[in-house]
Design a protein around this motif. Structure first.
Motif, mmCIF file in Angstrom:
data_model
loop_
_atom_site.group_PDB
_atom_site.id
_atom_site.type_symbol
_atom_site.label_atom_id
_atom_site.label_comp_id
_atom_site.label_asym_id
_atom_site.label_seq_id
_atom_site.Cartn_x
_atom_site.Cartn_y
_atom_site.Cartn_z
ATOM 1 N N LYS A 281 49.005 -72.395 104.833
ATOM 2 C CA LYS A 281 49.623 -72.027 106.122
ATOM 3 C C LYS A 281 50.855 -72.889 106.397
ATOM 4 C CE LYS A 281 45.695 -69.770 107.569
ATOM 5 N NZ LYS A 281 45.501 -68.520 106.862
ATOM 6 N N LEU A 282 51.725 -72.991 105.396
ATOM 7 C CA LEU A 282 52.926 -73.808 105.534
ATOM 8 C C LEU A 282 53.982 -73.070 106.339
ATOM 9 C CD1 LEU A 282 53.176 -74.980 101.818
ATOM 10 C CD2 LEU A 282 52.234 -76.277 103.733
ATOM 11 N N THR A 283 54.788 -73.838 107.073
ATOM 12 C CA THR A 283 55.937 -73.235 107.752
ATOM 13 C C THR A 283 57.050 -73.044 106.725
ATOM 14 O OG1 THR A 283 56.924 -75.357 108.240
ATOM 15 C CG2 THR A 283 55.364 -74.473 109.870
ATOM 16 N N ASP A 284 58.040 -72.215 107.069
ATOM 17 C CA ASP A 284 59.157 -71.980 106.153
ATOM 18 C C ASP A 284 59.878 -73.287 105.826
ATOM 19 O OD1 ASP A 284 58.607 -69.359 105.992
ATOM 20 O OD2 ASP A 284 60.087 -68.714 107.481
ATOM 21 N N GLU A 285 60.019 -74.174 106.825
ATOM 22 C CA GLU A 285 60.696 -75.441 106.572
ATOM 23 C C GLU A 285 59.912 -76.265 105.554
ATOM 24 O OE1 GLU A 285 60.074 -74.569 110.016
ATOM 25 O OE2 GLU A 285 61.993 -73.508 109.810
ATOM 26 N N GLN A 286 58.588 -76.318 105.742
ATOM 27 C CA GLN A 286 57.762 -77.085 104.802
ATOM 28 C C GLN A 286 57.873 -76.510 103.393
ATOM 29 O OE1 GLN A 286 54.103 -76.682 107.090
ATOM 30 N NE2 GLN A 286 53.945 -78.913 107.230
ATOM 31 N N VAL A 287 57.837 -75.163 103.307
ATOM 32 C CA VAL A 287 57.931 -74.518 101.990
ATOM 33 C C VAL A 287 59.255 -74.880 101.328
ATOM 34 C CG1 VAL A 287 58.200 -72.305 100.833
ATOM 35 C CG2 VAL A 287 56.356 -72.635 102.481
ATOM 36 N N ASN A 288 60.339 -74.737 102.058
ATOM 37 C CA ASN A 288 61.659 -75.023 101.486
ATOM 38 C C ASN A 288 61.753 -76.471 101.036
ATOM 39 O OD1 ASN A 288 62.409 -72.431 101.898
ATOM 40 N ND2 ASN A 288 63.407 -72.831 103.869
ATOM 41 N N ALA A 289 61.186 -77.377 101.827
ATOM 42 C CA ALA A 289 61.248 -78.790 101.472
ATOM 43 C C ALA A 289 60.460 -79.060 100.192
ATOM 44 C CB ALA A 289 60.700 -79.637 102.630
#
Lengths: 299, 562
Positions: A281-289
């Motif tokens: 359940k990662l946010t888009d920011e977390q995924v991109n990072a």
């Protein structure tokens, strides 16, 4: 491989001849001995012939004897004794991916076996959970990965190139997506690859990649995955140290691009239903990072 | 006879039978071997349709690369249930059922030795299947670990759902039914033969049922004990097959295939028996080399007990073990080859009537030879290392079990339907059924040899990254739908023939074994008078008093070996 080809051609030839004889005999019978209109009464009642029975017992005995001797010699050629040698590669089956270990250099990777073309290596095959089977059709034989029962196999790829394979023993929900790639390289390319994989990467200290490194350590990623040089050392899931250098992710479900890694992180079950990788359940920011971090490790 | 053989219990009251009361109760409560046989056939037909629908769903999923029709979990349940159903609830009980119906008639007996045990066998089979299929309606779904349920995948840590538990329990129950049936057959054949019916005059179908029944008695206990161990592991925390706690994953395979390979011959020997009855009758000649056909059956039965590890060449048992099991497996080709050549020689010089039973029997020879030859190829260890667990194996065993057993079963149904029902099956529909089956079957499975060699592993729900396997898989899927069509024609033929088929009379094929000496269908008591048996073909001897098979044989009235 040559011995195997010989055995195969011999077996096919025998089979075709035998099948041919039976088919021709039956076809002849259908034409010649079909009941014609107007034929009355019963045909000659023939109860058998001891001579014929003995003949068609002895001929198959001879065929089986030859085939068995060929089998034994081919088996020795394909699978010569390993004489207590230490393995060059250890291949460990997991549900549903392959862990590849090069014991001499300590390199651990996943789903892609790099080999020097033309050199015969000894592989030890193990399983951490259920029975798997390592099969790369162009490289010949397959062998089971049995928990509690390590197996050994010689592996050699004649020419540089990519050889595709798969798990051949049914191992659960994602048995179909347990692909393996054998990448045969020249000796120079192979040793270059091995040196690079053995290097401990630097953890990025600035930018979005540094953010990703922090997230990786904070959330549950490190409970299952390894990144060399960091506290993440678990071997439940594939090592991610040099993920960026691999061709595919998810043992063959997606080609390895930053976009696809992002998609995979958002919802692994969409691409590999049943996969043991949870949806974090990662946010888009977390995924991109995290993607930036994994890509940066290879720089 | 009863005074000579006290082991056989004699009923003191009339057996419930086909007589006046034909209500449901007369079937449910029946201990008449013919009613029980018919119930076996109806039961297996139902399971055959279910198993066939599962196969169609599998083939539909595989028709194109990357199909998302079925989830992987559902796909895995379907192929597990397809294999389990077709082997344990179609081919095996069909052959047991047709044996239960025919063996007493063929040996001139009134019923099986133990009629009540016979009923128990049937109901254990029927309810074992119900128990297995009940799993579909539970939360966990059907078993999804393959029909050989390899440990440790089938163990609790890797299969938390109850599917494998239902699988082991359902097969445990039906397996006990098969075991009892095997014992019943052995005793029946050894003790209930009519005077004059010596072992050397036994119809070949009965010979093959005898060997099959001995195999059942020997090997069902092996798998039953394995089921109990698996259930102990799953339900009570034992660790027989869990390597992490000192158990052995390979042990399961030894148990499973110790049963599983003889099982293959349990599936095919009675089919050989059917073909050995059909071919002589339609060729109008006695079976060629009776002693060799019967003797090779015994040889196959014995050899089949010692070849199980040829399913395990890739496990890593070592090359000494591999070489032994390779040789033992290849040896089976010799008695099997003897049979094929004797069937062909029976046809040679005959005056052959290619009615539907004979069409299926003739096609059986060719299809089975294909399956037998690929079987010899994979008995060779290095070839097995390449093709095992691939679609080549799927092709191979469908050629033996479908091209072999099922083709013979169809031959048997068309051959004995007049005896079972008193009516002939339609020849026209039968020919449609035959040609659709031949085309559909070969289209579905021959191409799978090549898919296997190209590298397609079995039991994979998708091949999205291998699009060039698509066209071959599509051909295979179209073949599967042609088979489905053929089955519809077959079922339609049964329905139409039951209502409007031509009356058959006692012996429409002018056959020679005893079941044709009574009315069609036979009365509850089977025979008013069993014809004298003084040769292998009692009805031939009756029809040709001037040229009997054994001119010097005396008519005996007491004891089977007189």
């Amino acid at each position: 491989m040559e011995a195997l080809a010989g055995l195969t051609y011999y077996t096919i030839a025998i089979s075709v001849v035998i099948l041919g004889i039976i088919v021709i005999a039956v076809a002849y019978i259908i034409i010649r001995f079909r009941k014609k209109s107007g034929e009355e009464g019963e045909p000659y009642q023939d109860f058998g012939s001891l001579k014929l029975e003995i003949t068609w017992t002895l001929i198959p005995v001879a065929i089986v004897a030859v085939l068995f001797l060929l089998t034994c010699s081919t088996m020795r050629a394909v699978d010569p004794p390993s004489a207590d040698r230490e393995p060059d590669i250890i291949i460990i089956g997991h549900q549903w991916w392959w862990e590849i270990v090069y014991p001499e250099s300590g390199v651990i990777t996943a789903n892609e076996v790099h080999l020097p073309a033309g050199r015969q290596l000894l592989a030890r095959l193990e399983s951490i959970d259920v029975i798997h089977d390592f099969w790369v059709p162009e490289l010949g034989r397959k062998i089971d990965l049995v928990p509690g029962h390590p197996n050994y196999m010689w592996i050699v790829a004649g020419e540089p190139g990519v050889y595709l394979g798969a798990c051949a023993e049914f191992c659960g929900a994602q048995h179909a997506n347990m692909r393996i790639r054998v990448i045969a390289q020249t000796e120079e390319e192979f040793s270059e690859w091995l040196t690079r994989q053995a290097r401990i990467p630097e953890t990025p200290s600035t930018g979005i990649a540094a953010e990703g490194a922090k997230i990786f350590q904070e959330i549950a990623c490190m409970n299952c995955h390894t990144i060399a040089g960091t506290p993440a050392a678990a071997r439940v899931g594939p090592s991610l140290t040099y993920l960026a250098t691999r061709d595919t992710i998810g043992a063959g479900v997606l080609t390895n691009t930053p976009d696809n890694i992002a998609k995979w992180l958002k919802n692994p079950a969409k691409y590999k239903p049943g996969s043991l990788m949870p949806n974090m359940k990662l946010t888009d920011e977390q995924v991109n990072a995290i993607v930036a971090y994994l890509e940066a490790l290879d720089e | 006879m009863s005074s000579r053989i006290p082991i056989v219990p004699e009923s003191t009251e009339p057996l419930p039978g086909l007589g006046e009361n034909t209500g449901l109760l007369s079937w449910v409560a029946s201990i008449d071997h013919k009613q029980i046989g018919i119930m076996y056939l109806i039961g297996t037909l139902i399971y055959f349709v279910i198993g066939g629908l599962e196969a169609l769903m599998i083939r539909t999923q595989l028709a194109k690369p990357g199909s998302e029709l079925l989830s992987p979990e559902m796909y895995n349940q379907l192929f597990t249930m397809h294999g389990t159903t077709m082997i344990f609830f179609v081919v095996m009980p069909f052959l047991i059922g047709v044996g239960v119906y025919l063996v007493p008639l063929m040996i001139g007996a009134r019923d099986m030795a133990f009629p009540r045990l016979n009923a128990l066998s049937f109901w254990l089979f029927a309810f074992g299947g119900v128990l297995l299929y009940y799993s579909f309606f539970t939360q966990s779904g059907a078993p999804d670990v393959g029909w050989f349920a390899y440990a440790p995948l089938s163990e609790k840590p890797f299969s938390l759902n109850n599917g494998p538990t239902y699988w082991a329990l359902g097969l445990l129950v039906s397996g006990i039914g098969s075991l009892i049936s095997g014992l019943n057959n052995v005793v029946t054949i050894l003790t209930m033969r009519t005077p004059g019916m010596t072992m050397r005059r036994l119809p070949l179908f009965v010979w093959m049922m005898l060997v099959t029944s001995f195999l059942l008695v020997f090997v069902i206990p092996i798998i039953t004990s394995a089921f109990v161990m698996l259930l102990l592991d799953r339900l009570l925390g034992a660790t027989f097959f869990t390597p992490a706690f000192g158990g052995s994953a390979i042990l399961w395979q030894h148990f499973f295939w110790g049963f599983g390979h003889p099982e293959v011959y349990i599936l095919v020997l009675p089919a050989f028996g059917i073909v050995s009855e059909v071919i002589p009758v339609f060729s109008r000649k006695p079976i060629y080399g009776y002693e060799f056909v019967a003797g090779s059956t015994v040889a196959i039965g014995l050899l089949s007990l010692g070849v199980w590890a040829h399913h395990m060449f890739a496990v890593g048992l070592g090359n000494v073990a591999n070489a032994y099991f390779s040789l033992a497996s290849m040896l089976i080709a010799i008695p099997t080859g003897i049979k094929v050549l004797n069937w062909v020689s029976t046809m040679w010089g005959g005056r052959i009537n290619f009615a539907v039973p004979m069409l299926f029997a003739t096609a059986f020879i060719i299809e089975f030879v294909v399956g037998g030859l690929s079987g010899v190829a994979i008995a060779s260890v290095p070839i097995d290392w390449v093709v095992t667990d691939s679609y080549f194996i799927v092709a191979h065993f469908h050629y033996t079990i479908f091209g072999g057993s099922l083709f013979a079963i169809f031959a048997g149904v068309y051959y004995w339907f007049p005896k079972f029902t008193g009516r002939m099956m339609s020849e026209t529909l039968g020919k449609w059924h035959f040609w659709l089956t031949v085309v559909g079957f070969n289209m579905t499975f021959f191409i799978q040899h090549f898919l296997g060699v190209m590298g397609m592993p079995r039991r994979t729900y998708t091949y999205h990254d291998m699009p060039y396997w698509g066209s071959m898989n599509l051909i295979s899927t179209i073949g599967a739908f042609i088979i489905a069509l053929s089955v519809l024609v077959f079922i339609w033929n049964i329905i139409v023939s039951l209502r409007k088929g031509e009356p058959a009379g006692d012996n429409p094929w002018k056959a020679w074994t005893l079941e044709w000496a009574t009315t069609s269908p036979p009365p509850v008591y089977n025979f008013k008078l069993v014809p004298p048996v003084r040769g292998r073909r009692p009805l031939w001897d009756l029809a040709h008093p001037d040229s009997p098979d054994e001119p010097d044989a005396k008519i005996v009235t007491e004891g089977p070996n007189g």
